[in-house]
Design a protein around this motif. Structure first.
Motif, mmCIF file in Angstrom:
data_model
loop_
_atom_site.group_PDB
_atom_site.id
_atom_site.type_symbol
_atom_site.label_atom_id
_atom_site.label_comp_id
_atom_site.label_asym_id
_atom_site.label_seq_id
_atom_site.Cartn_x
_atom_site.Cartn_y
_atom_site.Cartn_z
ATOM 1 N N LEU A 93 -7.409 6.370 5.551
ATOM 2 C CA LEU A 93 -7.228 5.548 6.738
ATOM 3 C C LEU A 93 -5.939 6.002 7.400
ATOM 4 O O LEU A 93 -4.910 6.154 6.731
ATOM 5 C CB LEU A 93 -7.128 4.063 6.359
ATOM 6 N N TYR A 94 -6.001 6.238 8.699
ATOM 7 C CA TYR A 94 -4.838 6.655 9.470
ATOM 8 C C TYR A 94 -4.495 5.525 10.438
ATOM 9 O O TYR A 94 -5.344 5.096 11.216
ATOM 10 C CB TYR A 94 -5.128 7.937 10.245
ATOM 11 N N ILE A 95 -3.283 5.047 10.356
ATOM 12 C CA ILE A 95 -2.804 3.971 11.228
ATOM 13 C C ILE A 95 -1.785 4.608 12.161
ATOM 14 O O ILE A 95 -0.792 5.180 11.714
ATOM 15 C CB ILE A 95 -2.172 2.832 10.404
ATOM 16 N N CYS A 96 -2.051 4.503 13.462
ATOM 17 C CA CYS A 96 -1.219 5.177 14.460
ATOM 18 C C CYS A 96 -0.600 4.149 15.394
ATOM 19 O O CYS A 96 -1.310 3.304 15.944
ATOM 20 C CB CYS A 96 -2.050 6.148 15.272
ATOM 21 N N ILE A 97 0.696 4.274 15.577
ATOM 22 C CA ILE A 97 1.413 3.364 16.468
ATOM 23 C C ILE A 97 2.297 4.202 17.375
ATOM 24 O O ILE A 97 3.116 4.995 16.897
ATOM 25 C CB ILE A 97 2.268 2.361 15.666
ATOM 26 N N TYR A 142 14.355 9.361 19.265
ATOM 27 C CA TYR A 142 13.853 8.120 18.676
ATOM 28 C C TYR A 142 13.205 8.399 17.324
ATOM 29 O O TYR A 142 12.701 9.489 17.067
ATOM 30 C CB TYR A 142 12.818 7.453 19.589
ATOM 31 N N SER A 143 13.218 7.395 16.466
ATOM 32 C CA SER A 143 12.481 7.466 15.208
ATOM 33 C C SER A 143 11.797 6.119 14.991
ATOM 34 O O SER A 143 12.111 5.134 15.662
ATOM 35 C CB SER A 143 13.405 7.818 14.043
ATOM 36 N N ILE A 144 10.868 6.106 14.069
ATOM 37 C CA ILE A 144 10.093 4.888 13.803
ATOM 38 C C ILE A 144 10.161 4.601 12.310
ATOM 39 O O ILE A 144 9.913 5.484 11.494
ATOM 40 C CB ILE A 144 8.631 5.044 14.257
ATOM 41 N N ALA A 145 10.509 3.379 11.975
ATOM 42 C CA ALA A 145 10.573 2.951 10.573
ATOM 43 C C ALA A 145 9.350 2.109 10.252
ATOM 44 O O ALA A 145 8.932 1.264 11.057
ATOM 45 C CB ALA A 145 11.840 2.134 10.326
ATOM 46 N N VAL A 146 8.780 2.330 9.082
ATOM 47 C CA VAL A 146 7.685 1.485 8.595
ATOM 48 C C VAL A 146 8.337 0.350 7.821
ATOM 49 O O VAL A 146 8.936 0.561 6.773
ATOM 50 C CB VAL A 146 6.714 2.274 7.687
ATOM 51 N N ASP A 147 8.268 -0.848 8.368
ATOM 52 C CA ASP A 147 8.878 -2.018 7.728
ATOM 53 C C ASP A 147 8.013 -2.534 6.586
ATOM 54 O O ASP A 147 8.522 -2.855 5.517
ATOM 55 C CB ASP A 147 9.111 -3.130 8.758
ATOM 56 N N LEU A 206 0.842 -1.197 0.000
ATOM 57 C CA LEU A 206 0.000 0.000 0.000
ATOM 58 C C LEU A 206 0.880 1.251 0.000
ATOM 59 O O LEU A 206 1.900 1.299 0.694
ATOM 60 C CB LEU A 206 -0.900 0.018 1.242
ATOM 61 N N ASP A 207 0.476 2.227 -0.783
ATOM 62 C CA ASP A 207 1.146 3.521 -0.752
ATOM 63 C C ASP A 207 0.745 4.221 0.536
ATOM 64 O O ASP A 207 -0.407 4.107 0.984
ATOM 65 C CB ASP A 207 0.730 4.372 -1.950
ATOM 66 N N PHE A 208 1.677 4.971 1.114
ATOM 67 C CA PHE A 208 1.362 5.661 2.358
ATOM 68 C C PHE A 208 2.208 6.914 2.493
ATOM 69 O O PHE A 208 3.211 7.098 1.804
ATOM 70 C CB PHE A 208 1.573 4.744 3.571
ATOM 71 N N THR A 209 1.777 7.763 3.406
ATOM 72 C CA THR A 209 2.498 8.972 3.773
ATOM 73 C C THR A 209 2.607 8.988 5.287
ATOM 74 O O THR A 209 1.618 8.717 5.984
ATOM 75 C CB THR A 209 1.717 10.231 3.311
ATOM 76 N N VAL A 210 3.777 9.316 5.798
ATOM 77 C CA VAL A 210 3.946 9.519 7.232
ATOM 78 C C VAL A 210 3.663 10.988 7.491
ATOM 79 O O VAL A 210 4.273 11.861 6.877
ATOM 80 C CB VAL A 210 5.365 9.130 7.699
ATOM 81 N N LEU A 211 2.709 11.251 8.375
ATOM 82 C CA LEU A 211 2.271 12.621 8.610
ATOM 83 C C LEU A 211 3.090 13.321 9.690
ATOM 84 O O LEU A 211 3.418 12.726 10.718
ATOM 85 C CB LEU A 211 0.797 12.648 9.025
ATOM 86 N N SER A 212 3.369 14.590 9.454
ATOM 87 C CA SER A 212 3.979 15.428 10.485
ATOM 88 C C SER A 212 2.864 15.850 11.446
ATOM 89 O O SER A 212 1.671 15.737 11.126
ATOM 90 C CB SER A 212 4.633 16.658 9.853
ATOM 91 N N ILE A 261 3.958 7.269 15.390
ATOM 92 C CA ILE A 261 3.912 7.503 13.952
ATOM 93 C C ILE A 261 2.462 7.471 13.508
ATOM 94 O O ILE A 261 1.660 6.695 14.041
ATOM 95 C CB ILE A 261 4.764 6.459 13.190
ATOM 96 N N VAL A 262 2.127 8.329 12.559
ATOM 97 C CA VAL A 262 0.797 8.331 11.954
ATOM 98 C C VAL A 262 0.997 8.100 10.460
ATOM 99 O O VAL A 262 1.654 8.884 9.779
ATOM 100 C CB VAL A 262 0.043 9.655 12.203
ATOM 101 N N ILE A 263 0.449 6.996 9.989
ATOM 102 C CA ILE A 263 0.569 6.595 8.589
ATOM 103 C C ILE A 263 -0.773 6.845 7.915
ATOM 104 O O ILE A 263 -1.805 6.358 8.387
ATOM 105 C CB ILE A 263 0.938 5.101 8.492
ATOM 106 N N LYS A 264 -0.755 7.579 6.837
ATOM 107 C CA LYS A 264 -1.978 7.866 6.083
ATOM 108 C C LYS A 264 -1.946 7.044 4.799
ATOM 109 O O LYS A 264 -0.957 7.051 4.065
ATOM 110 C CB LYS A 264 -2.035 9.355 5.738
ATOM 111 N N THR A 265 -3.034 6.311 4.549
ATOM 112 C CA THR A 265 -3.133 5.492 3.347
ATOM 113 C C THR A 265 -4.567 5.560 2.834
ATOM 114 O O THR A 265 -5.418 6.197 3.440
ATOM 115 C CB THR A 265 -2.668 4.039 3.616
ATOM 116 N N GLU A 266 -4.813 4.871 1.750
ATOM 117 C CA GLU A 266 -6.158 4.863 1.174
ATOM 118 C C GLU A 266 -7.144 4.200 2.126
ATOM 119 O O GLU A 266 -6.792 3.318 2.898
ATOM 120 C CB GLU A 266 -6.150 4.130 -0.171
ATOM 121 N N PHE A 267 -8.397 4.635 2.071
ATOM 122 C CA PHE A 267 -9.434 4.042 2.908
ATOM 123 C C PHE A 267 -9.813 2.675 2.353
ATOM 124 O O PHE A 267 -10.184 2.555 1.189
ATOM 125 C CB PHE A 267 -10.673 4.940 2.959
#
Length: 148
Positions: free
Chosen positions: A82-86, A96-101, A46-52, A134-140
């Motif tokens: 769809l926003y996926i938050c971890i 710290y930083s977070i990588a999307v694997d 899935l394509d995604f954007t990490v939001l500031s 991290i907040v990941i924004k992707t298609e619904f």
């Protein structure tokens, strides 16, 4: 205590043992095939954007603020995205930083995997606690999100 059986009875019990063994093997194989068929098969990434912080919707930002002290995994939708938050909870230092694997679609789920990356050695001197998330924004999509 030993039990001695006559020849006919011994064969009867031996046959039962063999039949039970075959039945047990069949059950294990059938269960294994079912398990394998339920394995997650990736349909596509899935394509995604990490939001500031500035780009996070207000309602979602408020929810994150409430939950950030502890680790959390939440999803949020505005029916267009769809926003996926971890979140990884309170950490002793910053940096710290977070990588999307991975972020991919299966026939039943959206699977997401992230990794918390520790601060550089030079950043460990910063003793200010942080709350990395991290907040990941992707298609619904209507599939359930599975956090791995």
């Amino acid at each position: 205590m030993k039990i001695f059986l006559s020849g006919a009875k011994e064969k009867k019990y031996r046959r039962r043992g063999v039949l039970c063994g075959i039945l047990a093997a069949w059950v294990l194989l059938a269960g294994g095939c079912t398990f394998l068929s339920q394995e997650k098969i990736k349909l596509r990434d899935l394509d995604f954007t990490v939001l500031s912080e500035e780009k996070i919707p207000e309602q979602l930002s408020a929810i994150i603020e409430e939950k950030k002290e502890s680790a959390f995994q939440i999803t949020y939708t505005d029916n267009a995205n769809l926003y996926i938050c971890i979140g990884y909870g309170k950490q002793e230092t910053g940096g710290y930083s977070i990588a999307v694997d991975e972020l991919y679609l299966t026939d039943t789920n959206i699977c997401v995997s992230t990794t918390l990356l520790g601060p550089e050695a030079s950043e460990k001197s910063n003793k200010t606690p942080s709350h990395p998330y991290i907040v990941i924004k992707t298609e619904f999509l209507e599939q359930t999100v599975t956090f791995e």
